[in-house]
Write a protein that holds these residues in place. Sequence first.
Motif, PDB file in Angstrom:
ATOM      1  N   VAL A 262       0.852  -1.185   0.000  1.00  0.00           N
ATOM      2  CA  VAL A 262       0.000   0.000   0.000  1.00  0.00           C
ATOM      3  C   VAL A 262       0.891   1.239   0.000  1.00  0.00           C
ATOM      4  CG1 VAL A 262      -1.719   1.304   1.281  1.00  0.00           C
ATOM      5  CG2 VAL A 262      -1.851  -1.193   1.202  1.00  0.00           C
ATOM      6  N   ALA A 263       0.766   2.014  -1.030  1.00  0.00           N
ATOM      7  CA  ALA A 263       1.605   3.200  -1.136  1.00  0.00           C
ATOM      8  C   ALA A 263       0.943   4.210  -2.046  1.00  0.00           C
ATOM      9  CB  ALA A 263       2.992   2.844  -1.670  1.00  0.00           C
ATOM     10  N   LEU A 264       1.268   5.474  -1.837  1.00  0.00           N
ATOM     11  CA  LEU A 264       0.785   6.534  -2.692  1.00  0.00           C
ATOM     12  C   LEU A 264       1.510   6.493  -4.030  1.00  0.00           C
ATOM     13  CD1 LEU A 264       0.942   9.386  -0.020  1.00  0.00           C
ATOM     14  CD2 LEU A 264      -1.123   8.199  -0.756  1.00  0.00           C
ATOM     15  N   ASP A 265       0.921   7.119  -5.046  1.00  0.00           N
ATOM     16  CA  ASP A 265       1.648   7.349  -6.286  1.00  0.00           C
ATOM     17  C   ASP A 265       2.764   8.350  -6.015  1.00  0.00           C
ATOM     18  OD1 ASP A 265       0.061   5.640  -7.774  1.00  0.00           O
ATOM     19  OD2 ASP A 265      -1.379   7.217  -8.294  1.00  0.00           O
ATOM     20  N   TRP A 266       3.740   8.400  -6.928  1.00  0.00           N
ATOM     21  CA  TRP A 266       4.908   9.252  -6.678  1.00  0.00           C
ATOM     22  C   TRP A 266       4.511  10.713  -6.508  1.00  0.00           C
ATOM     23  CZ3 TRP A 266       6.409  13.390  -9.577  1.00  0.00           C
ATOM     24  CH2 TRP A 266       5.862  13.504 -10.863  1.00  0.00           C
ATOM     25  N   TRP A 267       3.568  11.194  -7.324  1.00  0.00           N
ATOM     26  CA  TRP A 267       3.180  12.597  -7.236  1.00  0.00           C
ATOM     27  C   TRP A 267       2.366  12.865  -5.978  1.00  0.00           C
ATOM     28  CZ3 TRP A 267      -2.022  13.723  -7.179  1.00  0.00           C
ATOM     29  CH2 TRP A 267      -2.896  12.724  -7.649  1.00  0.00           C
ATOM     30  N   GLN A 268       1.594  11.857  -5.529  1.00  0.00           N
ATOM     31  CA  GLN A 268       0.868  12.014  -4.278  1.00  0.00           C
ATOM     32  C   GLN A 268       1.838  12.073  -3.095  1.00  0.00           C
ATOM     33  OE1 GLN A 268      -1.593   8.506  -4.789  1.00  0.00           O
ATOM     34  NE2 GLN A 268      -3.406   9.747  -5.236  1.00  0.00           N
ATOM     35  N   GLY A 269       2.850  11.207  -3.132  1.00  0.00           N
ATOM     36  CA  GLY A 269       3.861  11.250  -2.088  1.00  0.00           C
ATOM     37  C   GLY A 269       4.574  12.588  -2.052  1.00  0.00           C
ATOM     38  N   GLY A 270       4.846  13.141  -3.228  1.00  0.00           N
ATOM     39  CA  GLY A 270       5.482  14.451  -3.280  1.00  0.00           C
ATOM     40  C   GLY A 270       4.614  15.544  -2.693  1.00  0.00           C
TER      41      GLY A 270
END
Length: 280
Positions: free
Chosen positions: A248-256
């Motif tokens: 379970v992880a955010l997309d890269w842009w969401q994490g940013g």
Amino acid sequence: MATFIRSVSAEFAKLLTTRMWWVLALVLFGYIGLLAGGLAALFAGLQSGAIDPSAAGTGGQGAPPLGSIPPLIYSFASSVGYVFPVLLGALATTSEFRHQTLTPTFLATPRRAGVLGAKSLTLFVVGVGLGVVALLASVGIGALVMNAFGVDPLLGDGETWTLIGRTLLAMGLWAIIGVGLGALVPSQVASIVIVLAFTQFVEPLLRLASSFLDWTAQIAQFLPGAASDALVGASIFTGMNPTATAAVALDWWQGGLVLLAYAAWATAGGYFVSWKRDVT
């Protein structure tokens, strides 16, 4: 604009005329280089058959899947090294309170928000610089070790360079978070303790505990370290976890965006909590 540029120049001068930045950079390079080189040798040795899994104490699980070793090794620069730009940002800010250098700074530049913005921009650039140092260790040493074991370091792959670029962005954002934390907690000792305790113990334990249930994993993905790993796109903490909820992880842009929100929150909070107060 001219005043802001002068403030940025002054912040660079204040930071680069001390030993703090290059001492942290040297320790960062040695720390990441040791971890990246050691784990690269272990994983590449397991994958190439040069190391017996039973002798390595891996429980017969062997190395990570083929092609996943380089991103795991390169991501050490951020997944482990992010504590260094946070520390630098916090130290750069708390030292202003400790040595009362904010007084002449505010006399020269009364717009305090502009001073804090200049410090944040300066530390972002220096944080990116620390990211370069960390990547020289993780990519430079890691790639050499993997190549020595016959494992492709994937330096010609576009995804690798995307990971490198996102790592630099993450390290710069972490430095801004450090600035905000230093403004929130002006005590230098207290801010250092908070940084080390949270990054080395509290968040890793929270992420581990949350990985066993889906709903807790959904919440944990918004922790700052998890958001940073999502932005970069790889992490030793998630890459070696076999449980389904660890995926379970955010997309890269969401994490940013989440990491940027932490940086904005910490900086704004520090401005209203201590930056506007009398520092004399």
